[in-house]
Design a protein around this motif. Structure first.
Motif, PDB file in Angstrom:
ATOM      1  N   GLN A 477       0.811  -1.222   0.000  1.00 14.80           N
ATOM      2  CA  GLN A 477       0.000   0.000   0.000  1.00 14.80           C
ATOM      3  C   GLN A 477       0.846   1.275   0.000  1.00 14.80           C
ATOM      4  O   GLN A 477       0.558   2.226  -0.710  1.00 14.80           O
ATOM      5  CB  GLN A 477      -0.906   0.060   1.256  1.00 14.80           C
ATOM      6  N   SER A 478       1.929   1.276   0.887  1.00 19.10           N
ATOM      7  CA  SER A 478       2.679   2.531   1.039  1.00 19.10           C
ATOM      8  C   SER A 478       4.074   2.297   1.637  1.00 19.10           C
ATOM      9  O   SER A 478       4.392   1.178   2.048  1.00 19.10           O
ATOM     10  CB  SER A 478       1.892   3.494   1.944  1.00 19.10           C
ATOM     11  N   LYS A 479       4.832   3.393   1.662  1.00 17.18           N
ATOM     12  CA  LYS A 479       6.175   3.470   2.281  1.00 17.18           C
ATOM     13  C   LYS A 479       7.115   2.337   1.872  1.00 17.18           C
ATOM     14  O   LYS A 479       7.607   1.613   2.741  1.00 17.18           O
ATOM     15  CB  LYS A 479       6.028   3.515   3.795  1.00 17.18           C
ATOM     16  N   PRO A 480       7.499   2.155   0.696  1.00 18.42           N
ATOM     17  CA  PRO A 480       6.876   2.745  -0.494  1.00 18.42           C
ATOM     18  C   PRO A 480       5.740   1.856  -0.991  1.00 18.42           C
ATOM     19  O   PRO A 480       5.715   0.679  -0.656  1.00 18.42           O
ATOM     20  CB  PRO A 480       8.027   2.742  -1.486  1.00 18.42           C
ATOM     21  N   ALA A 481       4.882   2.478  -1.781  1.00 20.25           N
ATOM     22  CA  ALA A 481       3.840   1.690  -2.434  1.00 20.25           C
ATOM     23  C   ALA A 481       4.508   0.886  -3.540  1.00 20.25           C
ATOM     24  O   ALA A 481       5.408   1.393  -4.219  1.00 20.25           O
ATOM     25  CB  ALA A 481       2.791   2.620  -3.014  1.00 20.25           C
ATOM     26  N   VAL A 482       4.107  -0.367  -3.709  1.00 18.08           N
ATOM     27  CA  VAL A 482       4.685  -1.166  -4.801  1.00 18.08           C
ATOM     28  C   VAL A 482       3.532  -1.687  -5.663  1.00 18.08           C
ATOM     29  O   VAL A 482       2.639  -2.371  -5.162  1.00 18.08           O
ATOM     30  CB  VAL A 482       5.540  -2.335  -4.274  1.00 18.08           C
ATOM     31  N   LYS A 508       7.514  10.024  -5.778  1.00 20.41           N
ATOM     32  CA  LYS A 508       8.711   9.811  -6.601  1.00 20.41           C
ATOM     33  C   LYS A 508       8.891   8.326  -6.883  1.00 20.41           C
ATOM     34  O   LYS A 508       8.561   7.497  -6.023  1.00 20.41           O
ATOM     35  CB  LYS A 508       9.921  10.246  -5.763  1.00 20.41           C
ATOM     36  N   VAL A 509       9.452   7.995  -8.049  1.00 21.08           N
ATOM     37  CA  VAL A 509       9.744   6.591  -8.349  1.00 21.08           C
ATOM     38  C   VAL A 509      11.006   6.177  -7.580  1.00 21.08           C
ATOM     39  O   VAL A 509      12.034   6.823  -7.692  1.00 21.08           O
ATOM     40  CB  VAL A 509       9.958   6.399  -9.870  1.00 21.08           C
ATOM     41  N   LYS A 510      10.879   5.132  -6.802  1.00 20.84           N
ATOM     42  CA  LYS A 510      12.028   4.737  -5.977  1.00 20.84           C
ATOM     43  C   LYS A 510      12.659   3.433  -6.421  1.00 20.84           C
ATOM     44  O   LYS A 510      13.652   2.967  -5.857  1.00 20.84           O
ATOM     45  CB  LYS A 510      11.584   4.663  -4.498  1.00 20.84           C
ATOM     46  N   GLY A 511      12.071   2.799  -7.424  1.00 22.90           N
ATOM     47  CA  GLY A 511      12.673   1.564  -7.921  1.00 22.90           C
ATOM     48  C   GLY A 511      11.821   0.970  -9.025  1.00 22.90           C
ATOM     49  O   GLY A 511      10.607   1.166  -9.068  1.00 22.90           O
ATOM     50  N   LEU A 512      12.507   0.309  -9.986  1.00 25.97           N
ATOM     51  CA  LEU A 512      11.800  -0.337 -11.101  1.00 25.97           C
ATOM     52  C   LEU A 512      12.361  -1.754 -11.227  1.00 25.97           C
ATOM     53  O   LEU A 512      13.576  -1.958 -11.138  1.00 25.97           O
ATOM     54  CB  LEU A 512      12.067   0.421 -12.401  1.00 25.97           C
ATOM     55  N   PRO A 535       2.907   8.321  -2.119  1.00 25.86           N
ATOM     56  CA  PRO A 535       1.466   8.063  -2.084  1.00 25.86           C
ATOM     57  C   PRO A 535       1.102   6.756  -1.343  1.00 25.86           C
ATOM     58  O   PRO A 535       1.952   5.880  -1.181  1.00 25.86           O
ATOM     59  CB  PRO A 535       1.109   7.930  -3.559  1.00 25.86           C
ATOM     60  N   THR A 536      -0.140   6.687  -0.969  1.00 24.90           N
ATOM     61  CA  THR A 536      -0.689   5.460  -0.406  1.00 24.90           C
ATOM     62  C   THR A 536      -1.772   4.987  -1.377  1.00 24.90           C
ATOM     63  O   THR A 536      -2.616   5.790  -1.813  1.00 24.90           O
ATOM     64  CB  THR A 536      -1.333   5.741   0.975  1.00 24.90           C
ATOM     65  N   VAL A 537      -1.687   3.719  -1.774  1.00 28.24           N
ATOM     66  CA  VAL A 537      -2.690   3.205  -2.701  1.00 28.24           C
ATOM     67  C   VAL A 537      -4.043   3.210  -2.003  1.00 28.24           C
ATOM     68  O   VAL A 537      -4.155   2.790  -0.846  1.00 28.24           O
ATOM     69  CB  VAL A 537      -2.334   1.782  -3.194  1.00 28.24           C
ATOM     70  N   GLY A 538      -5.015   3.738  -2.709  1.00 27.77           N
ATOM     71  CA  GLY A 538      -6.338   3.841  -2.090  1.00 27.77           C
ATOM     72  C   GLY A 538      -6.620   5.279  -1.682  1.00 27.77           C
ATOM     73  O   GLY A 538      -7.758   5.698  -1.593  1.00 27.77           O
ATOM     74  N   ARG A 539      -5.539   6.070  -1.493  1.00 25.69           N
ATOM     75  CA  ARG A 539      -5.772   7.496  -1.193  1.00 25.69           C
ATOM     76  C   ARG A 539      -5.412   8.354  -2.408  1.00 25.69           C
ATOM     77  O   ARG A 539      -6.252   8.657  -3.226  1.00 25.69           O
ATOM     78  CB  ARG A 539      -4.920   7.922   0.015  1.00 25.69           C
TER      79      ARG A 539
END
Ligand SMILES: Nc1nc2c(ncn2[C@@H]2O[C@H](COP(=O)(O)OP(=O)(O)OP(=O)(O)O)[C@@H](O)[C@H]2O)c(=O)[nH]1
Length: 591
Positions: A477-482, A508-512, A535-539
């Motif tokens: 969901q968050s910190k980071p969202a994946v 920000k994109v923190k990894g791919l 961001p938090t998924v869902g918000r």
């Protein structure tokens, strides 16, 4: 023979297109070899060679004619060939009494051939056309040093016909320019027709005929012009300023009128006020030597026009090549100085507030360099004569535009203190002795610099990108969202900011990752796992959302104004839709 004294030597210049054989012909005439040692095989300075009448008539195999001619010989000035020298050559045209226009018989007329003819027309200078390189005509049988007519007789019918066809092509070209012409041995009246002499500067065939026609032309057209009163004050043109061991600064001069004596007061053109000085020594070149390459001079008490002479006198350091030298009387030196100064002020060197700095060795070559740069639309900030100095470097170092923080030096060197100064500066210096090469070098350099800086900019600029969060692919969901995403436009790189379709920056994109492997960039069509910090998924974001790479305003401006053409179709489309989001509230965003 007493008559001879009353006629001065006619001054002849050789003109024509680059590589058509000017230097080779002069070489053949004077019997020295300059071609080999010449920079880029292009003649860049006016030199001079006196060919006495006896040598000419002997070369023509007609020594009995010596008494028929009343000119003392011919003085050849070696005018520069490349089109860069239009202005200097115009002066050559004006300085010359007669001309040889050389044209490669196998190539025909070229731009500089036409230009040469136009100059001659303007100055009403009698000339002969040398149709050169006949030895390259297929099947030509060489007869070294023979007059053309003799050599022509030994050729096959085919070759003879080919020669005539080529000559008629030249006749046609000349006619277009307003000249009637014929093969020289068919000309009955040289006043009405220009003679075309087929020659080979390589084998010497036809060269004697050229010299004979020049003598004829001088005799016919110039007799009154060439008559002079030896008591006239000497008048000439400075060809070159030279340091000579034991003599100090000297000037090489073509004296085209009057007499010049040791001890005379002379006025010489200079960048500031003309120089008024006294002739200390007059050094005469020996016949059949070239004053620019030969060191062995003969000191004389006086010379009469026309002649190439070296003058040694005090204070010549600031003399300017291409300007006038005039003998002054007891009370008119100042008046002459004023006249020379006015003449010089008429040479225009258009310079602006921005552009490159240029230096050249003579006023003529500076003018030529200015002309060529102007043709190429390269602006010039400052134009000067002389070596590159400390001051030049300091001035150019203050220029901010990197493409104009440049000095172009033609036929000059760099003074030692300038050399030191340049080490600690960012200035680019181009030096050389072929104008067109200098200009090409500068243009290539600018192109490379631009490509380099575009590449650097392109690498740093954030590029457009758009992706959707795939349904059922939220891994955290968050910190980071994946989340699992599909790139649907442009590309997405690590560390870029992300914005929603409303233009809100959400993180920000923190990894791919692609199939479990870390990657730094994902391009259109790819499905990858993306870590998003913020961001938090869902918000702020949810499944099936379309998100954008947030392009900073400054970057968007560069993309739109400078890099737009380098974008792919999907990048353009993505960029445009990102811009329309940003410009919804602010129409001037990134403008
Ligand atoms: N076969 C042949 N080659 C020639 C003849 N005249 C000149 N060449 C060659 O053509 C080339 C150019 O000749 P140049 O005398 O340097 O020409 P130019 O007109 O002085 O050239 P720039 O000084 O560069 O303007 C050289 O390689 C010469 O050897 C000729 O009559 N026959």
């Amino acid at each position: 023979m007493a008559e001879n004294k009353k006629l001065r030597t006619p001054i002849v210049c050789v003109m024509g297109h680059v590589d058509h054989g000017k230097t080779s012909l002069l070489d053949k005439i004077r019997g020295t070899a300059v071609v080999a040692g010449e920079a880029g095989a292009i003649t860049q300075h006016i030199g001079a060679t006196e060919v006495p009448i006896d040598i000419i008539v002997n070369k023509c195999g007609q020594p009995q004619l010596i008494n028929k001619f009343i000119v003392p010989g011919l003085l050849f000035i070696d005018t520069p060939g490349h089109h860069a020298f239009t202005s200097l050559r115009s002066r050559g045209g004006a300085l010359a009494d007669l001309a040889i226009v050389i044209v490669d018989i196998n190539e025909g007329f070229m731009p500089q051939t036409i230009e040469s003819l136009q100059i001659l027309k303007r100055f009403k200078t009698p000339f002969v056309v040398a149709a050169n390189k006949i030895d390259r005509i297929p099947g030509w049988r060489t007869n070294p040093e023979k007059p053309f007519a003799e050599s022509f007789k030994n050729q096959s019918e085919n070759v003879q016909q080919l020669i005539d066809t080529r000559i008629y092509e030249l006749v046609g070209e000349l006619y277009k320019l307003g000249f009637n012409s014929e093969r020289y041995d068919r000309v009955t009246d040289f006043q009405k027709n220009v003679g075309i002499v087929p020659i080979s500067a390589a084998t010497g065939e036809g060269v004697a005929d050229i010299l004979m026609i020049l003598l004829g032309l001088a005799q016919k057209f110039l007799e009154s012009n060439l008559r002079f009163d030896a008591n006239n004050p000497g008048t000439g043109t400075v060809l070159e300023i030279k340091e000579e061991k034991g003599l100090g600064t000297t000037i090489d001069v073509i004296l085209y009128d009057g007499t010049l004596k040791k001890g005379d007061t002379i006025v010489v053109g200079s960048l500031g006020n003309p120089i008024i000085t006294k002739v200390r020594a007059l050094l005469k070149p020996r016949p059949l030597t070239e004053i620019q390459t030969e060191e062995k001079f003969k000191s004389v008490n006086e010379v009469t026009a026309a002649i190439g002479v070296k003058i040694a006198a005090p204070s010549l350091e600031k003399a300017l090549a291409g300007t006038a030298v005039r003998v002054a009387g007891s009370d008119n030196a100042d008046e002459i100085a004023k006249e020379i100064k006015t003449e010089l002020e008429q040479v225009t060197l258009p310079t602006g507030s921005t552009g490159v700095a240029i230096k050249a060795d003579t006023i003529g070559s500076l003018e030529a360099l200015v002309n060529e740069l102007t043709k190429e639309e390269i602006p010039i900030r400052k134009a000067g004569v002389g070596d590159i100095s400390h001051r030049d470097i300091v001035e150019v170092a203050a220029i901010e535009d990197p493409y104009y923080s440049v000095i172009i030096g033609f036929n000059v060197s760099m003074l030692p203190d300038a050399r030191e100064k340049i080490q600690s500066s960012e200035i680019k210096v181009f030096m050389g002795n072929i104008i067109y090469r200098l200009i090409d070098d500068y243009k290539d350099w600018v192109k490379k610099q631009k490509e380099q800086s575009e590449k650097t900019i392109a690498e740093l600029i954030v590029k457009p990108g758009r992706f959707t969060i795939m349904p059922g692919c939220v891994f955290r969901q968050s910190k980071p969202a994946v989340v699992g995403v599909k790139i649907v436009g442009g590309s997405v790189k690590n560390n870029v900011e992300i914005s929603t379709q409303d233009g809100d920056v959400v993180g920000k994109v923190k990894g791919l990752q692609l199939e479990g492997e870390n990657i730094s960039k994902a391009s259109i069509g790819m499905e990858v796992a993306m870590a998003l910090e913020g961001p938090t998924v869902g918000r702020q974001i949810k499944e099936e959302d379309t998100l954008y790479v947030n392009i900073p305003e400054r970057h968007a401006k560069v993309l739109e104004q400078e890099l737009y053409d380098s974008l792919t179709a999907d990048e353009v489309e993505t960029f445009e839709s990102f811009l329309s989001i940003k410009r919804r509230d602010n129409p001037f965003w990134a403008k």
